[in-house]
Design a protein around this motif. Structure first.
Motif, PDB file in Angstrom:
ATOM      1  N   LYS A  39       0.842  -1.200   0.000  1.00 29.42           N
ATOM      2  CA  LYS A  39       0.000   0.000   0.000  1.00 29.42           C
ATOM      3  C   LYS A  39       0.877   1.251   0.000  1.00 29.42           C
ATOM      4  N   ASN A  41       0.435   4.023  -1.444  1.00 30.63           N
ATOM      5  CA  ASN A  41      -0.321   5.261  -1.222  1.00 30.63           C
ATOM      6  C   ASN A  41      -0.685   5.445   0.253  1.00 30.63           C
ATOM      7  N   LEU A  42      -0.697   4.382   1.034  1.00 31.63           N
ATOM      8  CA  LEU A  42      -0.891   4.515   2.479  1.00 31.63           C
ATOM      9  C   LEU A  42       0.340   5.153   3.112  1.00 31.63           C
ATOM     10  N   GLN A  48      -5.609  10.315   3.001  1.00 30.71           N
ATOM     11  CA  GLN A  48      -6.462  10.080   1.824  1.00 30.71           C
ATOM     12  C   GLN A  48      -6.797   8.596   1.699  1.00 30.71           C
ATOM     13  N   TYR A  49      -5.789   7.757   1.902  1.00 34.58           N
ATOM     14  CA  TYR A  49      -6.030   6.316   1.814  1.00 34.58           C
ATOM     15  C   TYR A  49      -7.008   5.870   2.898  1.00 34.58           C
ATOM     16  N   ARG A  52     -10.555   6.901   2.039  1.00 28.87           N
ATOM     17  CA  ARG A  52     -11.128   6.066   0.979  1.00 28.87           C
ATOM     18  C   ARG A  52     -11.438   4.658   1.474  1.00 28.87           C
ATOM     19  N   SER A  53     -10.706   4.184   2.470  1.00 30.41           N
ATOM     20  CA  SER A  53     -10.934   2.821   2.959  1.00 30.41           C
ATOM     21  C   SER A  53     -12.259   2.679   3.704  1.00 30.41           C
ATOM     22  N   ASN A  58     -14.263   2.262  -4.512  1.00 29.23           N
ATOM     23  CA  ASN A  58     -13.114   3.146  -4.666  1.00 29.23           C
ATOM     24  C   ASN A  58     -13.096   3.655  -6.096  1.00 29.23           C
ATOM     25  N   GLN A  67     -13.783  -2.435  -3.154  1.00 24.49           N
ATOM     26  CA  GLN A  67     -12.695  -2.747  -2.225  1.00 24.49           C
ATOM     27  C   GLN A  67     -13.075  -3.924  -1.339  1.00 24.49           C
ATOM     28  N   ALA A  70      -9.405  -2.867   2.087  1.00 21.73           N
ATOM     29  CA  ALA A  70      -8.892  -1.561   2.503  1.00 21.73           C
ATOM     30  C   ALA A  70      -9.141  -1.275   3.976  1.00 21.73           C
TER      31      ALA A  70
END
Length: 164
Positions: A39, A41-42, A48-49, A52-53, A58, A67, A70
């Motif tokens: 991950k 982007n995490l 943000q991640y 979105r989780s 997504n 997802q 996430a």
């Protein structure tokens, strides 16, 4: 008269010294560079991640996706990266902090398990715990798919809890 090597304080000192060694080992892995964890982007944009989780859909990727995993990153991995970001800690250092948590939780749990259920001395339990956290399986996933090290880090604690 007992020597320092046989006292509880001596055992705690050795346990602490090995813990410091393990953290130093983790932090020596490519300092200043983010490793390609699953991950990414995490690591780079934790808030943000994490936001979105919270949703099943997504729309951030391609044409979108449903997802299925996430939410599993919310705690503890996401929390550590989010707090690191809030504190202004560089992403690579947040990643090493997360790895340190994984290694130390596994090490301390394996040590405690070896002492409590195995009846081993603290020094022998330190060796057992080192073998456990420096196993090829745990080390092979640490920089690539670190969340997969989480169950292994928790396993000794779960065994302790089950044993009562």
């Amino acid at each position: 008269m007992r020597t320092l090597g046989h006292t509880a304080n001596g055992a705690k000192t050795r346990l602490t010294a090995v813990s410091v060694f393990l953290v130093a080992l983790v932090w020596s892995i490519a300092p200043g560079k983010i490793q390609p964890d699953t991950k990414f982007n995490l690591v780079e944009e934790p808030w943000q991640y994490l936001y979105r989780s919270l949703f099943a859909w997504n729309d951030h990727a391609g044409l979108g996706e449903l997802q299925n995993q996430a939410y599993g990153y919310l705690f503890p991995m996401g929390t550590i990266f989010g707090l690191s970001d809030l504190l202004g800690i560089p992403a690579w250092a947040g990643q090493r902090l997360w790895w340190s948590v994984l290694i130390l939780i596994g090490f301390w749990g394996a040590h405690r398990l070896a002492v409590k259920l195995g009846g081993l001395s603290s020094d022998v339990a330190i060796l057992v715990a080192l073998v456990y956290v420096l196993s090829p399986r745990l080390l092979s996933v640490l920089a690539q798919i670190s969340i997969e090290a989480w169950p292994a880090s928790l396993a000794p604690w779960l065994m302790l809890a089950a044993a009562g």
